[in-house]
Design a protein around this motif. Structure first.
Motif, short mmCIF file in Angstrom:
data_model
loop_
_atom_site.label_atom_id
_atom_site.label_comp_id
_atom_site.label_asym_id
_atom_site.label_seq_id
_atom_site.Cartn_x
_atom_site.Cartn_y
_atom_site.Cartn_z
N LYS A 286 80.45 36.77 -10.02
CA LYS A 286 81.16 37.68 -9.09
C LYS A 286 80.17 38.69 -9.02
CE LYS A 286 83.35 39.79 -13.42
NZ LYS A 286 83.06 39.08 -14.39
N GLU A 287 80.39 39.73 -7.95
CA GLU A 287 79.78 40.89 -7.61
C GLU A 287 80.49 42.14 -8.60
OE1 GLU A 287 79.94 41.83 -3.31
OE2 GLU A 287 79.65 43.85 -3.69
N GLN A 288 79.53 42.73 -9.34
CA GLN A 288 79.78 43.84 -10.17
C GLN A 288 78.75 44.96 -9.95
OE1 GLN A 288 79.11 41.19 -13.47
NE2 GLN A 288 80.98 42.26 -14.38
N SER A 289 79.07 45.93 -10.29
CA SER A 289 78.18 47.22 -10.23
C SER A 289 76.90 47.10 -11.52
CB SER A 289 78.65 48.60 -10.73
OG SER A 289 78.91 48.47 -11.87
N CYS A 290 75.74 47.52 -11.09
CA CYS A 290 74.78 47.21 -12.02
C CYS A 290 74.98 47.85 -13.40
CB CYS A 290 73.39 47.97 -11.24
SG CYS A 290 72.78 47.27 -10.00
N ARG A 291 75.64 49.00 -13.52
CA ARG A 291 76.11 49.28 -14.59
C ARG A 291 77.05 48.29 -15.37
NH1 ARG A 291 75.59 54.16 -16.93
NH2 ARG A 291 75.20 55.29 -14.92
N GLU A 292 77.88 47.79 -14.61
CA GLU A 292 78.89 46.78 -15.35
C GLU A 292 77.98 45.67 -15.97
OE1 GLU A 292 83.09 47.18 -13.16
OE2 GLU A 292 81.46 46.18 -12.09
N MET A 293 76.94 45.18 -15.19
CA MET A 293 76.46 44.08 -15.51
C MET A 293 75.45 44.34 -16.67
SD MET A 293 74.85 42.74 -11.78
CE MET A 293 75.87 41.89 -10.59
N ILE A 294 74.74 45.50 -16.78
CA ILE A 294 73.89 46.02 -17.91
C ILE A 294 74.70 45.91 -19.27
CG2 ILE A 294 72.19 47.65 -18.57
CD1 ILE A 294 71.18 47.67 -15.71
N THR A 295 75.79 46.67 -19.18
CA THR A 295 76.76 46.97 -20.09
C THR A 295 77.16 45.68 -20.73
OG1 THR A 295 77.35 48.95 -19.08
CG2 THR A 295 78.93 48.22 -20.91
N GLU A 296 77.64 44.77 -19.85
CA GLU A 296 78.14 43.50 -20.40
C GLU A 296 77.07 42.69 -20.93
OE1 GLU A 296 80.75 41.55 -17.33
OE2 GLU A 296 79.50 39.66 -17.60
N ILE A 297 75.77 42.61 -20.34
CA ILE A 297 74.87 41.88 -21.04
C ILE A 297 74.37 42.27 -22.39
CG2 ILE A 297 72.32 41.17 -20.76
CD1 ILE A 297 72.84 41.02 -17.72
N MET A 298 74.19 43.80 -22.40
CA MET A 298 73.83 44.16 -23.78
C MET A 298 75.28 43.97 -24.95
SD MET A 298 70.84 44.92 -22.97
CE MET A 298 70.64 45.46 -24.87
N GLU A 299 76.17 44.09 -24.63
CA GLU A 299 77.24 43.96 -25.52
C GLU A 299 77.41 42.65 -26.01
OE1 GLU A 299 79.66 45.91 -26.81
OE2 GLU A 299 78.62 47.71 -25.79
N GLU A 300 77.27 41.67 -25.04
CA GLU A 300 77.31 40.17 -25.56
C GLU A 300 76.12 39.80 -26.38
OE1 GLU A 300 77.46 35.83 -23.37
OE2 GLU A 300 76.95 37.40 -22.04
N ALA A 301 75.02 40.48 -25.92
CA ALA A 301 73.52 40.05 -26.59
C ALA A 301 73.78 40.85 -27.96
CB ALA A 301 72.31 40.70 -26.00
N LYS A 302 74.22 41.85 -28.12
CA LYS A 302 74.22 42.68 -29.49
C LYS A 302 75.14 41.82 -30.68
CE LYS A 302 74.06 47.42 -28.04
NZ LYS A 302 74.68 48.30 -27.60
N THR A 303 76.17 41.33 -30.13
CA THR A 303 77.11 40.46 -30.83
C THR A 303 76.28 39.07 -31.44
OG1 THR A 303 78.95 41.04 -29.43
CG2 THR A 303 79.19 39.16 -30.75
N LEU A 304 75.64 38.56 -30.23
CA LEU A 304 74.92 37.08 -30.66
C LEU A 304 73.69 37.68 -31.80
CD1 LEU A 304 74.63 35.75 -27.12
CD2 LEU A 304 76.14 34.94 -29.13
N LEU A 305 72.95 38.71 -31.26
CA LEU A 305 71.72 39.03 -32.19
C LEU A 305 72.17 39.43 -33.56
CD1 LEU A 305 69.66 40.54 -29.32
CD2 LEU A 305 69.14 38.25 -30.61
N GLY A 306 73.33 40.06 -33.48
CA GLY A 306 73.80 40.63 -34.91
C GLY A 306 74.60 39.52 -35.82
N ARG A 307 74.71 38.66 -35.40
CA ARG A 307 75.21 37.25 -36.25
C ARG A 307 74.40 36.95 -37.40
NH1 ARG A 307 77.29 32.73 -32.07
NH2 ARG A 307 79.18 33.76 -31.45
#
Ligand code: TUI
Length: 307
Positions: A286-307
């Protein structure tokens, strides 16, 4: 998230936007920088005067750091290299060649130099020449590509050099980001996901093709003459591959691709245009703003890397 790259470039998140020809202009670059990543103006084959204007537009739109990518086959590469110094651009990335001849002038001006490389040999050469970091770009990427995959290239480059490595090719979400960190990267560079950003000026027809693309919908043309380019399969690529298999010369093939990226990006011609995109287009939904994309990627990555 702090990494060697966020420290080196003074950015909030280790996400760099690819310097895509025609696509990476000031709207996209300033939006990515404003969102905490590193936005990049892609010089592609554009004239030097246009790049100077683009740089001035980004400066007017954001106070955050941004960069310029020089596609080294651009006939005005020498002028653009000088404009980077004159305009006080802080970061330069290079593609499709060896930027060795500009290294001394950029280093002297305090520009951070980050060549895009597709092999360990090129990465070593760039480190010796004084590069501050490299982007190791796998063949999953859109556009002009090398032959190694991201999964194999990134860890081998990480082992071969001491400067930080940015992973590119096949990364579009938090899982890809986390995987790149596991391979030893200090940041990622993404192109395909940003093609469909709200702030991207890419024609809606092109964005729709990226969003509709499945895992195996890209095609590599130009393998026969040593300039492989990845794009979404369409009428143009089918004709190209047919001619290529019949042994057509570079000049005959060039007729199909001349101006074809502009046709796709500006006119939305998805039949005869070049729809450059990476293999990860299948994951971009989907189309999203750059801010939405970056925030989503960082949130997901933090959860994964924090495991
Ligand atoms: O440059 C890219 N991707 C690009 S450039 C581009 S514009 C274009 N349009 C049509 C045909 C050809 C180009 C579209 N996409 N990515 C970075 C990259 N650089 N990938 C591979 C390389 C590379 C290739 C050879 C880097 C260095 C290199 O060295 C050659 C040498 O001189 O040793």
């Amino acid at each position: 998230m702090k990494t060697k790259i966020t420290e080196l470039l003074g950015i909030e998140y280790p996400i760099i936007q690819g310097g895509m020809a025609w696509v990476a202009e000031y709207h996209l670059a300033s939006a990515v920088s404003e969102a905490g990543g590193l936005g990049i103006i892609g010089a592609g084959g554009a004239p030097a005067s246009f790049i100077r204007e683009q740089i001035q537009q980004v400066k007017a739109a954001t106070d955050k750091p941004f960069g310029v990518n020089i596609m080294l086959m651009n006939p005005e590469a020498d002028e653009i290299a000088q404009i980077i110094v004159d305009e006080g651009v802080k970061v330069v990335t290079t593609g499709a060649g060896n930027p060795g001849k500009y290294m001394a002038m950029w280093k002297e001006a305090g520009v951070r130099v980050i060549p895009v490389v597709a092999s360990v040999a090129m990465a070593k050469m760039m480190e010796r020449a004084g590069a501050d970091a490299v982007v190791a770009e796998g063949m999953e990427s859109g556009g002009h590509i090398g032959s190694a995959t991201t999964m194999t290239l990134v860890p081998q480059v990480v082992d071969a050099i001491k400067i930080p490595v940015i992973a590119a090719g096949g990364i579009a979400d938090g899982r890809g980001f986390a995987a790149a960190m596991m391979l030893g990267a200090e940041a990622v560079q993404m192109g395909t996901r940003f093609v469909v950003a709200t702030e991207s000026i890419v024609h809606d027809n092109y964005k729709k093709k990226v969003i509709a693309a499945k895992d195996i919908d890209s095609e590599v043309t130009g393998m026969s003459h040593g300039h492989p380019v990845r794009q979404i399969r369409n009428h143009m690529t089918r004709e190209y591959v047919k001619l290529e298999k019949a042994g057509a010369s570079f000049e005959e093939l060039e007729v199909l691709t001349l101006g074809a990226l502009r046709k796709a990006v500006v006119e939305g011609d998805t039949v005869n245009g070049t729809l450059m995109a990476g293999q990860i287009a299948g994951l971009v939904k989907k189309e999203q703003s750059c801010r939405e994309m970056i925030t989503e990627i960082m949130e997901e990555a933090k959860t994964l890397l924090g495991r």
